[in-house]
Structure formats: structure tokens, C-alpha cells
Design a protein around this motif. Structure first.
Motif, short mmCIF file in Angstrom:
data_model
loop_
_atom_site.label_atom_id
_atom_site.label_comp_id
_atom_site.label_asym_id
_atom_site.label_seq_id
_atom_site.Cartn_x
_atom_site.Cartn_y
_atom_site.Cartn_z
N GLY A 118 68.36 61.90 151.74
CA GLY A 118 68.31 61.11 150.46
C GLY A 118 69.08 61.85 149.19
N LYS A 119 69.35 60.96 148.34
CA LYS A 119 69.62 61.63 147.26
C LYS A 119 68.77 62.13 146.33
CE LYS A 119 69.62 57.29 144.11
NZ LYS A 119 70.28 56.51 143.32
N GLU A 120 69.26 62.93 145.11
CA GLU A 120 68.29 63.63 144.38
C GLU A 120 67.70 62.90 143.39
OE1 GLU A 120 69.70 67.03 142.00
OE2 GLU A 120 69.16 68.11 143.69
N VAL A 121 66.45 63.00 143.13
CA VAL A 121 65.67 62.08 142.50
C VAL A 121 64.92 62.93 141.42
CG1 VAL A 121 63.49 60.46 142.16
CG2 VAL A 121 65.13 60.22 144.21
N LYS A 122 64.83 62.46 140.16
CA LYS A 122 64.26 63.07 138.97
C LYS A 122 62.90 62.80 138.92
CE LYS A 122 63.77 65.23 134.83
NZ LYS A 122 62.52 65.75 134.80
N TYR A 123 61.91 63.32 138.99
CA TYR A 123 60.41 63.03 139.10
C TYR A 123 59.89 62.96 137.63
CZ TYR A 123 60.31 62.68 144.05
OH TYR A 123 60.79 62.25 145.58
N GLU A 124 59.04 62.10 137.30
CA GLU A 124 57.91 62.26 135.95
C GLU A 124 57.10 63.42 135.88
OE1 GLU A 124 58.34 60.50 133.24
OE2 GLU A 124 59.97 59.07 134.04
N ALA A 125 56.74 64.22 134.96
CA ALA A 125 55.93 65.33 135.13
C ALA A 125 54.69 64.59 135.02
CB ALA A 125 56.15 65.97 133.73
N ARG A 126 53.75 64.99 136.13
CA ARG A 126 52.38 64.62 136.28
C ARG A 126 51.61 65.89 136.52
NH1 ARG A 126 55.57 61.05 139.59
NH2 ARG A 126 55.35 59.00 138.75
N PRO A 127 51.20 66.63 135.51
CA PRO A 127 50.62 67.76 135.51
C PRO A 127 49.25 67.91 136.38
CG PRO A 127 50.94 67.35 133.10
CD PRO A 127 51.06 66.20 133.91
N LEU A 128 49.16 68.44 137.40
CA LEU A 128 48.11 68.41 138.53
C LEU A 128 47.01 69.35 138.16
CD1 LEU A 128 50.40 68.15 141.54
CD2 LEU A 128 49.20 66.22 140.53
N LEU A 129 47.37 70.55 137.66
CA LEU A 129 46.16 71.62 137.57
C LEU A 129 46.65 72.14 135.88
CD1 LEU A 129 46.76 73.84 140.71
CD2 LEU A 129 44.97 72.20 140.28
N GLY A 130 45.14 72.62 135.41
CA GLY A 130 45.30 72.83 134.15
C GLY A 130 43.86 72.94 133.41
N LEU A 131 43.95 73.54 132.45
CA LEU A 131 42.43 73.57 131.84
C LEU A 131 42.08 72.81 130.52
CD1 LEU A 131 41.99 77.52 132.09
CD2 LEU A 131 41.10 75.73 133.36
N ASN A 132 41.10 72.33 130.48
CA ASN A 132 41.01 71.59 128.93
C ASN A 132 39.62 72.21 128.72
OD1 ASN A 132 38.83 70.26 130.72
ND2 ASN A 132 39.95 68.49 130.83
N LYS A 133 38.80 71.48 127.52
CA LYS A 133 37.67 71.97 127.01
C LYS A 133 36.76 71.96 128.08
CE LYS A 133 34.61 72.52 123.53
NZ LYS A 133 34.04 73.86 123.92
N ALA A 134 36.45 70.88 128.77
CA ALA A 134 35.50 70.71 129.99
C ALA A 134 35.60 72.21 130.99
CB ALA A 134 35.56 69.36 130.67
N GLU A 135 36.71 72.42 131.40
CA GLU A 135 36.91 73.34 132.36
C GLU A 135 36.45 74.70 131.59
OE1 GLU A 135 39.54 71.00 132.48
OE2 GLU A 135 38.95 70.39 134.34
N LEU A 136 36.86 74.96 130.20
CA LEU A 136 36.27 76.01 129.64
C LEU A 136 34.91 76.15 129.34
CD1 LEU A 136 38.98 76.17 127.11
CD2 LEU A 136 38.86 77.53 129.08
N ASP A 137 34.18 75.04 129.23
CA ASP A 137 32.85 74.80 129.21
C ASP A 137 32.16 75.48 130.62
OD1 ASP A 137 32.70 74.22 126.51
OD2 ASP A 137 32.69 72.24 126.95
N ILE A 138 32.82 74.96 131.72
CA ILE A 138 32.36 75.19 133.12
C ILE A 138 32.36 76.91 133.31
CG2 ILE A 138 32.75 74.99 135.54
CD1 ILE A 138 33.92 72.39 135.08
N ILE A 139 33.49 77.32 132.77
CA ILE A 139 33.66 78.64 133.07
C ILE A 139 32.64 79.40 132.25
CG2 ILE A 139 35.40 80.85 132.40
CD1 ILE A 139 37.64 78.60 133.17
N GLU A 140 32.44 79.11 130.93
CA GLU A 140 31.44 79.73 129.94
C GLU A 140 30.09 79.62 130.52
OE1 GLU A 140 29.66 78.89 125.56
OE2 GLU A 140 31.91 78.13 125.83
#
Length: 149
Positions: A118-140
Motif C-alpha cells: 500500500g501507499k504511505e499514509v500519515k496518521y493523526e496523533a492519538r496519544p495512547l500512553l501518558g500521565l495526567n493528574k489522576a494517574e499521579l494521584d494513583i501513584i501518590e
């Protein structure tokens, strides 16, 4: 800034006072909780910061009949592909095996070929992993629970 550094130093001293197996178990627990949180973000089709994923590009040939209606990344969020690793010094949530490349393409919005010829396709950025305030609270919370045991 010095107050934050003081808290960080004290926290590091408390964590280092735990035995290596206790630190590893704490990291394993944090990793499991973070993986569950990341799986929920992917299930809700949203980035870690709460913004929704960009929708799939409409296919002009198949606009009505046979269009893709299912949600994205359903298999990717399973425990088979989203793995956790823990050691005494870190907890890691990552994509395993062959799906790493596909996850990286979608996470950063890179170019890729959907099929071998197939030809090359540019995909939209869809961040799958990362930390936000809720995850930081879970860690804390997990750190505090481990310290109080």
C-alpha cells in the motif's frame, strides 16, 4: 523550589528505606493500576489529557455501506499487548511485541504503510500512553499505602 526539593529528598529516603522486594511489589502494584487507567483511557477513545481521539478518516468509496463502526485499539488495550514490568527502581507500562511499531505510529502521528504494498499514509496523533493528574494521584496513593504498611 527548595520546598519541593526537600519533599523529594524525604520521599526518596523513605522509599530507599524499604527492602528491595517491598519496592518491587510496590512498583508492580503501581504498574497494574497505571495499566488499568491507560486501558480505560483507550476504551473511552481519549488521550491521557482528556481530549478525544481524532476520528478515522472517512473512506469516500465506502461512505455508507461497509464503513468501519468499531472503536479503535480494542485489541491493543488487552493485557496480551499492554504489558507491565516492575523492578525495585521502576514500573513500566509498554506495548509488547509487534504492536509496538503500530502504537508508536498512532501515538506520535507518524507515516506508515497500512499494507505491505500500500501507499504511505500519515496518521493523526492519538496519544495512547501518558500521565495526567489522576494517574499521579494513583501513584501518590500507592506510595503512601506502601509507606504506612
Amino acid at each position: 523550589m527548595s520546598d519541593l526539593q526537600l519533599v523529594n529528598d524525604r520521599l526518596e529516603a523513605l522509599i530507599s528505606s524499604l527492602s528491595a522486594p517491598a519496592r518491587k511489589e510496590m512498583a508492580r502494584s503501581i504498574g497494574r493500576k497505571l495499566r488499568a487507567s491507560q486501558q480505560q483511557n483507550i476504551k473511552r477513545q481519549q488521550a491521557p489529557d482528556g481530549t478525544p481521539f481524532k476520528p478515522r478518516k472517512a473512506q469516500p468509496v465506502r461512505s455508507k455501506k461497509g464503513r468501519i463502526k468499531r472503536e479503535m485499539f480494542t485489541k491493543l488495550r488487552t493485557a496480551k499487548y499492554m504489558k507491565t514490568q516492575a523492578s525495585a527502581s521502576e514500573a513500566v507500562v509498554e506495548f509488547a511485541g509487534n504492536v509496538q511499531r503500530m502504537a508508536r505510529v498512532h501515538h506520535y502521528g507518524l507515516r506508515d504503510r497500512p499494507s505491505r504494498k500500500g501507499k504511505e499514509v500519515k496518521y493523526e496523533a492519538r496519544p495512547l500512553l501518558g500521565l495526567n493528574k489522576a494517574e499521579l494521584d494513583i501513584i501518590e496513593t500507592a506510595l503512601l499505602e506502601a509507606m504506612l504498611r
